[in-house]
Design a protein around this motif. Sequence first.
Motif, PDB file in Angstrom:
ATOM      1  N   LEU A  16       0.797  -1.219   0.000  1.00 25.50           N
ATOM      2  CA  LEU A  16       0.000   0.000   0.000  1.00 25.50           C
ATOM      3  C   LEU A  16       0.838   1.282   0.000  1.00 25.50           C
ATOM      4  N   PHE A  17       2.110   1.172   0.372  1.00 30.43           N
ATOM      5  CA  PHE A  17       2.912   2.369   0.622  1.00 30.43           C
ATOM      6  C   PHE A  17       3.856   2.687  -0.528  1.00 30.43           C
ATOM      7  N   HIS A  18       4.140   3.959  -0.673  1.00 31.82           N
ATOM      8  CA  HIS A  18       4.986   4.434  -1.769  1.00 31.82           C
ATOM      9  C   HIS A  18       6.380   3.808  -1.670  1.00 31.82           C
ATOM     10  N   ASP A  19       6.833   3.273  -2.771  1.00 37.39           N
ATOM     11  CA  ASP A  19       8.108   2.547  -2.839  1.00 37.39           C
ATOM     12  C   ASP A  19       8.118   1.330  -1.917  1.00 37.39           C
ATOM     13  N   GLY A  20       6.934   0.933  -1.437  1.00 38.05           N
ATOM     14  CA  GLY A  20       6.818  -0.291  -0.637  1.00 38.05           C
ATOM     15  C   GLY A  20       7.346  -0.176   0.773  1.00 38.05           C
ATOM     16  N   CYS A  21       7.547   1.040   1.294  1.00 36.68           N
ATOM     17  CA  CYS A  21       8.112   1.140   2.638  1.00 36.68           C
ATOM     18  C   CYS A  21       7.649   2.405   3.348  1.00 36.68           C
ATOM     19  N   PHE A  22       7.776   2.409   4.653  1.00 31.12           N
ATOM     20  CA  PHE A  22       7.611   3.622   5.442  1.00 31.12           C
ATOM     21  C   PHE A  22       8.376   3.480   6.745  1.00 31.12           C
ATOM     22  N   THR A  62      -5.162   5.173   9.284  1.00 33.63           N
ATOM     23  CA  THR A  62      -5.511   3.972  10.044  1.00 33.63           C
ATOM     24  C   THR A  62      -4.571   2.814   9.714  1.00 33.63           C
ATOM     25  N   SER A  63      -4.194   2.692   8.452  1.00 33.26           N
ATOM     26  CA  SER A  63      -3.265   1.622   8.061  1.00 33.26           C
ATOM     27  C   SER A  63      -1.921   1.787   8.759  1.00 33.26           C
ATOM     28  N   VAL A  64      -1.441   3.036   8.851  1.00 36.60           N
ATOM     29  CA  VAL A  64      -0.176   3.294   9.547  1.00 36.60           C
ATOM     30  C   VAL A  64      -0.295   2.899  11.019  1.00 36.60           C
ATOM     31  N   LEU A  65      -1.393   3.283  11.663  1.00 36.86           N
ATOM     32  CA  LEU A  65      -1.588   2.951  13.080  1.00 36.86           C
ATOM     33  C   LEU A  65      -1.635   1.443  13.299  1.00 36.86           C
ATOM     34  N   LYS A  66      -2.296   0.723  12.413  1.00 33.93           N
ATOM     35  CA  LYS A  66      -2.381  -0.741  12.544  1.00 33.93           C
ATOM     36  C   LYS A  66      -0.993  -1.377  12.464  1.00 33.93           C
ATOM     37  N   LEU A  67      -0.163  -0.873  11.564  1.00 31.67           N
ATOM     38  CA  LEU A  67       1.174  -1.443  11.404  1.00 31.67           C
ATOM     39  C   LEU A  67       2.089  -1.061  12.572  1.00 31.67           C
ATOM     40  N   ASP A 331       8.784  17.460  15.296  1.00 34.13           N
ATOM     41  CA  ASP A 331       9.278  16.155  14.848  1.00 34.13           C
ATOM     42  C   ASP A 331       8.413  14.990  15.293  1.00 34.13           C
ATOM     43  N   ASN A 332       7.351  15.250  16.047  1.00 36.58           N
ATOM     44  CA  ASN A 332       6.458  14.175  16.471  1.00 36.58           C
ATOM     45  C   ASN A 332       5.127  14.209  15.725  1.00 36.58           C
ATOM     46  N   ILE A 333       5.126  14.904  14.585  1.00 39.78           N
ATOM     47  CA  ILE A 333       3.930  14.980  13.742  1.00 39.78           C
ATOM     48  C   ILE A 333       4.232  14.341  12.389  1.00 39.78           C
ATOM     49  N   TYR A 334       3.359  13.455  11.969  1.00 39.54           N
ATOM     50  CA  TYR A 334       3.496  12.799  10.667  1.00 39.54           C
ATOM     51  C   TYR A 334       2.278  13.112   9.806  1.00 39.54           C
ATOM     52  N   ILE A 335       2.513  13.173   8.517  1.00 42.14           N
ATOM     53  CA  ILE A 335       1.472  13.485   7.547  1.00 42.14           C
ATOM     54  C   ILE A 335       1.300  12.297   6.614  1.00 42.14           C
ATOM     55  N   THR A 336       0.060  11.867   6.437  1.00 45.39           N
ATOM     56  CA  THR A 336      -0.225  10.840   5.434  1.00 45.39           C
ATOM     57  C   THR A 336      -0.899  11.512   4.241  1.00 45.39           C
ATOM     58  N   ARG A 337      -0.499  11.094   3.064  1.00 45.45           N
ATOM     59  CA  ARG A 337      -1.127  11.606   1.848  1.00 45.45           C
ATOM     60  C   ARG A 337      -0.986  10.559   0.749  1.00 45.45           C
ATOM     61  N   ARG A 338      -1.738  10.739  -0.296  1.00 46.76           N
ATOM     62  CA  ARG A 338      -1.684   9.838  -1.447  1.00 46.76           C
ATOM     63  C   ARG A 338      -0.730  10.395  -2.496  1.00 46.76           C
ATOM     64  N   ASN A 339       0.158   9.524  -2.983  1.00 48.52           N
ATOM     65  CA  ASN A 339       1.072   9.913  -4.044  1.00 48.52           C
ATOM     66  C   ASN A 339       0.276  10.248  -5.308  1.00 48.52           C
ATOM     67  N   GLN A 340       0.622  11.339  -5.939  1.00 53.53           N
ATOM     68  CA  GLN A 340      -0.147  11.815  -7.093  1.00 53.53           C
ATOM     69  C   GLN A 340      -0.011  10.912  -8.309  1.00 53.53           C
ATOM     70  N   THR A 341       1.048  10.105  -8.356  1.00 51.53           N
ATOM     71  CA  THR A 341       1.287   9.263  -9.532  1.00 51.53           C
ATOM     72  C   THR A 341       0.562   7.922  -9.444  1.00 51.53           C
ATOM     73  N   ASP A 342       0.734   7.239  -8.311  1.00 46.82           N
ATOM     74  CA  ASP A 342       0.188   5.881  -8.222  1.00 46.82           C
ATOM     75  C   ASP A 342      -0.787   5.688  -7.066  1.00 46.82           C
ATOM     76  N   THR A 343      -1.182   6.771  -6.384  1.00 50.68           N
ATOM     77  CA  THR A 343      -2.128   6.768  -5.252  1.00 50.68           C
ATOM     78  C   THR A 343      -1.661   5.925  -4.065  1.00 50.68           C
ATOM     79  N   SER A 344      -0.393   5.551  -4.020  1.00 42.80           N
ATOM     80  CA  SER A 344       0.124   4.838  -2.852  1.00 42.80           C
ATOM     81  C   SER A 344       0.207   5.803  -1.665  1.00 42.80           C
TER      82      SER A 344
END
Length: 392
Positions: A16-22, A62-67, A331-344
């Motif tokens: 699900l994640f861009h370049d397969g990692c986070f 939610t996916s990030v929190l689950k992982l 530094d304790n704030i993260y942003i989730t967004r969809r990649n504009q190219t492949d929606t990952s």
Amino acid sequence: MDSIKILRIRYENIPLFHDGCFEFSLMAEDRVSDPTQVFQLRRNLYTQKLSALVGINASGKTSVLKLIYLAMSIVLERGSLNTLVYDKSLLQDETKITIDFCHGDSCYELHSIIGKRAPSRSMGTELYFKEEQLFKKPLASIKSKKDALYFNQTRLALQRSQLPKDALGFLKFDDSIVISIMTDRQLPAVRSLITFTNNNALMLYGQSASEVLHAFDSNLEMLSSSMIDNNISYTIKFKSDPRTFHVTSEWGLNNLISSGTIKGQNIMMLIEDVLQTGGYLIVDELENHMNKELVRMITDIFKNERINKHGACLIFSTHYAEILDFMDRKDNIYITRRNQTDTSIELLNYASEVKRNDVKKSDVILSNYIEGTAPSYESIQALEDYLCSKMD
């Protein structure tokens, strides 16, 4: 330091994640000017007491929190891959999980490669550990923040494939080798309200403390629950009302008290658990059913040195950027967004994207300064035009 502290979680080969990692870090990467906002492990090594994920709908929070919950449960709950509550479809064969953590006077890095198989048609898919490596170094060897995550020249403490056969016989295929270094001492609690995001059921057994109850509903005098013959029963009493109400269903309870009161009792019960052990509480959509000041109260609890003595951490997601203004760090704030190219899904650290400290975090997010953090003007305009067309 007796408690176990997670420093970083990294996933690779995750579809699900861009370049397969986070990568998600709980270390204080920025300069620490106020040590009360973080928890000190050693010299200049600190961990966060609060960590937030912000993003628009369907951006992957939610996916990030689950992982994150999965990785923490492997280390802190000795959890088995197939018994933990998370979405197994997030992982695939050859997914790699790297977890950095401190335990006692040592620092560890666990590399786990996940396998996915179907033992039989009737059993469905199961997960297992294909291979694992555990690296170990003295905590005293860490001289800087970067040192904490550097294991290239560190000795290998354990390797799954190199364990003696008799040791493997006691280790289940979906249990991590990390359980071998955990003693019988109390492990930090990992608590999650992810599954309760859209299901507001009271988790309380027994009677709620009046101080907790009144913080969320000053009109309530008493709220308790009990189990009789495998059936749950709730008892409610309001101030200035001589009646006592007894209901035997969640539906009946929700008709008497607000969703915010129910969520408040749940979250405060779990907060007590994690405060006592220096653990982690994971909440999806913290603001759901909550007044803004109640959210501030909850985040302030974790920032309070007098209350949070063991470095417990609240990890939460939110749609409301205004909540980020309660956060003292970037530094304790993260942003989730969809990649504009492949929606990952992309996971970005706010501090890496925004260097200035003199701008409100909510203004940065809502202005779409970091592209993809607010609904597009075009989408909103298209919706308004659609509704206008329906009015003809």
